[in-house]
Write a protein that holds these residues in place. Structure first.
Motif, PDB file in Angstrom:
ATOM      1  N   ILE A 112       7.411  -2.335  11.100  1.00  0.00           N
ATOM      2  CA  ILE A 112       7.289  -2.778   9.704  1.00  0.00           C
ATOM      3  C   ILE A 112       6.078  -2.113   9.051  1.00  0.00           C
ATOM      4  O   ILE A 112       6.148  -1.596   7.946  1.00  0.00           O
ATOM      5  CB  ILE A 112       7.165  -4.322   9.612  1.00  0.00           C
ATOM      6  CG1 ILE A 112       8.383  -4.975  10.253  1.00  0.00           C
ATOM      7  CG2 ILE A 112       7.021  -4.760   8.163  1.00  0.00           C
ATOM      8  CD1 ILE A 112       8.330  -6.480  10.271  1.00  0.00           C
ATOM      9  N   GLN A 113       4.975  -2.125   9.777  1.00  0.00           N
ATOM     10  CA  GLN A 113       3.769  -1.490   9.239  1.00  0.00           C
ATOM     11  C   GLN A 113       3.976   0.012   9.048  1.00  0.00           C
ATOM     12  O   GLN A 113       3.526   0.579   8.053  1.00  0.00           O
ATOM     13  CB  GLN A 113       2.570  -1.752  10.167  1.00  0.00           C
ATOM     14  CG  GLN A 113       1.239  -1.317   9.572  1.00  0.00           C
ATOM     15  CD  GLN A 113       0.895  -2.050   8.272  1.00  0.00           C
ATOM     16  OE1 GLN A 113       1.053  -3.264   8.169  1.00  0.00           O
ATOM     17  NE2 GLN A 113       0.452  -1.301   7.266  1.00  0.00           N
ATOM     18  N   ASP A 114       4.710   0.630   9.997  1.00  0.00           N
ATOM     19  CA  ASP A 114       4.995   2.067   9.852  1.00  0.00           C
ATOM     20  C   ASP A 114       5.728   2.330   8.543  1.00  0.00           C
ATOM     21  O   ASP A 114       5.414   3.268   7.811  1.00  0.00           O
ATOM     22  CB  ASP A 114       5.861   2.567  11.019  1.00  0.00           C
ATOM     23  CG  ASP A 114       5.062   2.609  12.331  1.00  0.00           C
ATOM     24  OD1 ASP A 114       3.816   2.458  12.262  1.00  0.00           O
ATOM     25  OD2 ASP A 114       5.682   2.779  13.387  1.00  0.00           O
ATOM     26  N   LEU A 115       6.723   1.478   8.267  1.00  0.00           N
ATOM     27  CA  LEU A 115       7.507   1.641   7.040  1.00  0.00           C
ATOM     28  C   LEU A 115       6.615   1.456   5.812  1.00  0.00           C
ATOM     29  O   LEU A 115       6.665   2.242   4.867  1.00  0.00           O
ATOM     30  CB  LEU A 115       8.660   0.625   7.015  1.00  0.00           C
ATOM     31  CG  LEU A 115       9.529   0.638   5.746  1.00  0.00           C
ATOM     32  CD1 LEU A 115      10.174   1.990   5.526  1.00  0.00           C
ATOM     33  CD2 LEU A 115      10.588  -0.462   5.814  1.00  0.00           C
ATOM     34  N   ILE A 116       5.779   0.414   5.841  1.00  0.00           N
ATOM     35  CA  ILE A 116       4.866   0.164   4.713  1.00  0.00           C
ATOM     36  C   ILE A 116       3.940   1.369   4.511  1.00  0.00           C
ATOM     37  O   ILE A 116       3.726   1.819   3.385  1.00  0.00           O
ATOM     38  CB  ILE A 116       4.051  -1.138   4.947  1.00  0.00           C
ATOM     39  CG1 ILE A 116       4.990  -2.354   4.920  1.00  0.00           C
ATOM     40  CG2 ILE A 116       2.955  -1.302   3.892  1.00  0.00           C
ATOM     41  CD1 ILE A 116       4.326  -3.670   5.284  1.00  0.00           C
ATOM     42  N   ASP A 117       3.430   1.908   5.603  1.00  0.00           N
ATOM     43  CA  ASP A 117       2.554   3.075   5.497  1.00  0.00           C
ATOM     44  C   ASP A 117       3.287   4.268   4.874  1.00  0.00           C
ATOM     45  O   ASP A 117       2.752   4.964   4.018  1.00  0.00           O
ATOM     46  CB  ASP A 117       2.014   3.479   6.883  1.00  0.00           C
ATOM     47  CG  ASP A 117       1.020   2.442   7.421  1.00  0.00           C
ATOM     48  OD1 ASP A 117       0.559   1.593   6.625  1.00  0.00           O
ATOM     49  OD2 ASP A 117       0.723   2.482   8.633  1.00  0.00           O
ATOM     50  N   GLU A 118       4.519   4.513   5.342  1.00  0.00           N
ATOM     51  CA  GLU A 118       5.293   5.643   4.811  1.00  0.00           C
ATOM     52  C   GLU A 118       5.564   5.463   3.326  1.00  0.00           C
ATOM     53  O   GLU A 118       5.405   6.389   2.528  1.00  0.00           O
ATOM     54  CB  GLU A 118       6.625   5.792   5.572  1.00  0.00           C
ATOM     55  CG  GLU A 118       6.493   6.332   6.988  1.00  0.00           C
ATOM     56  CD  GLU A 118       5.817   7.706   7.031  1.00  0.00           C
ATOM     57  OE1 GLU A 118       6.022   8.499   6.099  1.00  0.00           O
ATOM     58  OE2 GLU A 118       5.064   7.960   8.001  1.00  0.00           O
ATOM     59  N   LEU A 119       5.986   4.257   2.941  1.00  0.00           N
ATOM     60  CA  LEU A 119       6.293   4.001   1.536  1.00  0.00           C
ATOM     61  C   LEU A 119       5.036   4.143   0.678  1.00  0.00           C
ATOM     62  O   LEU A 119       5.084   4.643  -0.433  1.00  0.00           O
ATOM     63  CB  LEU A 119       6.881   2.588   1.369  1.00  0.00           C
ATOM     64  CG  LEU A 119       8.281   2.374   1.946  1.00  0.00           C
ATOM     65  CD1 LEU A 119       8.620   0.887   1.970  1.00  0.00           C
ATOM     66  CD2 LEU A 119       9.318   3.144   1.137  1.00  0.00           C
ATOM     67  N   GLY A 120       3.910   3.699   1.255  1.00  0.00           N
ATOM     68  CA  GLY A 120       2.650   3.767   0.519  1.00  0.00           C
ATOM     69  C   GLY A 120       2.200   5.181   0.224  1.00  0.00           C
ATOM     70  O   GLY A 120       1.341   5.408  -0.629  1.00  0.00           O
ATOM     71  N   ARG A 121       2.762   6.161   0.932  1.00  0.00           N
ATOM     72  CA  ARG A 121       2.393   7.562   0.682  1.00  0.00           C
ATOM     73  C   ARG A 121       3.196   8.177  -0.455  1.00  0.00           C
ATOM     74  O   ARG A 121       2.911   9.290  -0.898  1.00  0.00           O
ATOM     75  CB  ARG A 121       2.589   8.389   1.959  1.00  0.00           C
ATOM     76  CG  ARG A 121       1.467   8.121   2.980  1.00  0.00           C
ATOM     77  CD  ARG A 121       1.849   8.516   4.386  1.00  0.00           C
ATOM     78  NE  ARG A 121       2.233   9.911   4.474  1.00  0.00           N
ATOM     79  CZ  ARG A 121       2.696  10.472   5.575  1.00  0.00           C
ATOM     80  NH1 ARG A 121       2.820   9.753   6.675  1.00  0.00           N
ATOM     81  NH2 ARG A 121       3.040  11.730   5.590  1.00  0.00           N
ATOM     82  N   LEU A 122       4.211   7.457  -0.942  1.00  0.00           N
ATOM     83  CA  LEU A 122       5.018   7.991  -2.041  1.00  0.00           C
ATOM     84  C   LEU A 122       4.227   7.915  -3.337  1.00  0.00           C
ATOM     85  O   LEU A 122       3.404   7.015  -3.516  1.00  0.00           O
ATOM     86  CB  LEU A 122       6.312   7.167  -2.178  1.00  0.00           C
ATOM     87  CG  LEU A 122       7.248   7.182  -0.966  1.00  0.00           C
ATOM     88  CD1 LEU A 122       8.405   6.225  -1.204  1.00  0.00           C
ATOM     89  CD2 LEU A 122       7.777   8.583  -0.712  1.00  0.00           C
ATOM     90  N   PRO A 123       4.480   8.868  -4.255  1.00  0.00           N
ATOM     91  CA  PRO A 123       3.749   8.824  -5.529  1.00  0.00           C
ATOM     92  C   PRO A 123       4.108   7.562  -6.307  1.00  0.00           C
ATOM     93  O   PRO A 123       5.275   7.156  -6.345  1.00  0.00           O
ATOM     94  CB  PRO A 123       4.231  10.083  -6.261  1.00  0.00           C
ATOM     95  CG  PRO A 123       5.504  10.473  -5.607  1.00  0.00           C
ATOM     96  CD  PRO A 123       5.412  10.000  -4.179  1.00  0.00           C
ATOM     97  N   GLY A 124       3.131   6.938  -6.878  1.00  0.00           N
ATOM     98  CA  GLY A 124       3.377   5.779  -7.725  1.00  0.00           C
ATOM     99  C   GLY A 124       3.558   4.482  -6.959  1.00  0.00           C
ATOM    100  O   GLY A 124       3.828   3.442  -7.554  1.00  0.00           O
TER     101      GLY A 124
END
Ligand SMILES: [Zn+2]
Ligand SMILES: [Zn+2]
Lengths: 249, 199
Positions: free
Chosen positions: B6-18
């Motif tokens: 779950i944290q991995d997914l949050i981290d990945e999404l957090g790298r998206l612009p905006g």
């Protein structure tokens, strides 16, 4: 205004160098939308009056912006001026990187430099080098151009060593010191003391050597290199020096 | 912090612009609660877009073939090029239906403080396209901000000696807004930019 970063869909994080509070970072909401009340005023180079609102997070919010001088227009219209001004902003950002620590001298130097650049009062390269030498001096790195940087023995001296901080006497001279032309050292002195009559009269070769020395001096003292310095476009210099400044009354 | 994946997914999404940390968390839990089929469709299109979409070999717009559909369209005029920063700007100009030529996507604007100089953009490629005699007009449609203006002045400076008509799009005026409320800089630019550039 030093730098802006995109944040989310329409916001920007803006880095200001303020008169009284040194460097301040704040969020400007909605400024990337074309109908934003102060969107176009939140741009690098601009000299503005700004009001912050202290938010819950660690960043303040910009609530009002009034333009004093939109330097960005004049500066971005000319590529040489734009790259020169960008280097000045990056130097200012680097020398005032302790947030909210007052830096009045740095503020005044940058404002004067940007004004001179936008009005083309002197060749762009000279404005940059004067700004660089003087802002570095205010930050505690005054380049020695006359007396020996190490022992203070009165000059003039011919050798120049970055590690020593400028010119050095024959006794202090380290191996590998450079030997700049006397005219270059004279120009450095003129730029440091705002002797523009001397600076404006300097020739292209001297300016080129001084540009090299000041850039190396900044890169040597500011730990990680300045990204914008290598991109400064100096091809305009000759033209600019021959063209009478415009926009002056 | 959440557990492993779950944290991995949050981290990945957090790298998206905006997307900030809170937004990333919201999207992650939305996906967790969503239908498996919906999530799979999203995952498939993410992979598909990387597999199938390339940059047009002529203009560097996004394309599903070697050339984008605009460059491949024989009805488009060959004599005019509109230079933009990003592929999304192509769509914006297309929407106006004012332009019948082709595009050139630079991949950004010149920004020395971010270390982006002319060599980091597709400017050399543009000059190659301008080198053959078919192109007679270039429209510079950079963003109406400092970086965009500076990029346009750089391009105007290097294109001018080639004798190609160059103009800067008058843009940035708030659409549908009162002129009274238009801020001074945007308005000034729109007036100033109404005529072709001399260089
Ligand atoms: Zn000495
Ligand atoms: Zn194409």
């Amino acid at each position: 205004m030093l730098r802006t970063h995109k944040l989310g869909e329409a916001d920007r994080i803006v880095t200001f160098l303020t008169h009284h509070f040194g460097q301040v970072r704040a969020v400007a909401k909605g400024v990337r939308k074309t109908n934003s009340r102060f969107g176009a005023r939140v741009e690098p180079f601009a000299h503005v009056a700004v009001q912050f609102h202290q938010g819950r997070g660690n960043l303040d919010t910009v609530t009002q912006v009034i333009t004093h001088d939109a330097f960005g227009g004049d500066i971005s219209r000319d590529y040489g001026r734009y790259t020169t001004g960008s280097a000045m902003l990056e130097i200012a950002e680097r020398l005032t990187n302790h947030e909210r620590e007052p830096a009045v001298d740095q503020y005044m130097l940058l404002l004067g430099g940007l004004r001179a650049l936008s009005k083309q009062e002197h060749a762009s390269g000279l404005i940059l080098d004067a700004y660089l030498l003087r802002s570095m001096a205010v930050a505690g790195w005054a380049m020695a151009f006359d007396d020996c940087a190490k022992c203070g023995v009165p000059g003039p001296h011919g050798a120049f060593a970055l590690s020593a901080g400028g010119v050095v006497c024959p006794n202090c001279r380290p191996a590998g010191a450079a030997n700049p032309a006397p005219q270059s050292l004279e120009l450095i002195g003129a730029l440091l003391s705002s002797d523009w009559a001397v600076a404006d009269a300097s020739d292209e070769r001297t300016r080129r050597e001084v540009a090299g020395l000041t850039a190396a001096f900044a890169q040597y003292h500011l730990e990680s290199g300045l990204r914008s310095l290598r991109l400064v476009d100096r091809t305009e210099q000759v033209q600019e020096a021959d063209t009478p400044p415009r926009g002056e009354s | 912090m959440y557990e492993g994946v779950i944290q991995d997914l949050i981290d990945e999404l957090g790298r998206l612009p905006g997307v900030g940390p809170k937004g990333a968390q919201r999207i992650a839990f939305h996906l967790l609660n969503a239908d498996s089929a919906d999530v799979k469709r999203l995952a498939d299109s993410l992979i598909e877009v990387k597999d199938k979409v390339h940059f047009c070999k002529t203009c560097y717009n996004v394309a599903q073939a070697e050339q984008c559909r605009i460059c491949a369209d024989v009805r488009r005029e060959l004599t005019a090029i509109c230079v933009v920063e990003e592929p999304k700007d192509v769509i914006a100009v297309e929407r106006t239906r004012e332009f019948r030529g082709r595009y050139h996507v630079l991949g950004g604007a010149i920004n020395p403080m971010e270390g982006i100089g002319p060599d980091d953009l597709r400017i050399k490629e543009l000059m190659v396209r301008l080198g053959d005699d078919t192109i007679t007009e270039v429209i510079l449609a950079m963003d109406p901000n400092v970086e965009g203006e500076a990029t346009a002045s750089y391009l105007a400076r290097i294109i001018k000696p080639m004798g190609i008509k160059t103009s800067r799009l008058a843009s940035g005026l708030p659409v549908g807004g009162d002129l009274e409320y238009a801020d001074e800089i945007t308005l000034g630019r729109a007036f100033e930019d109404r005529r072709p550039l001399d260089g």
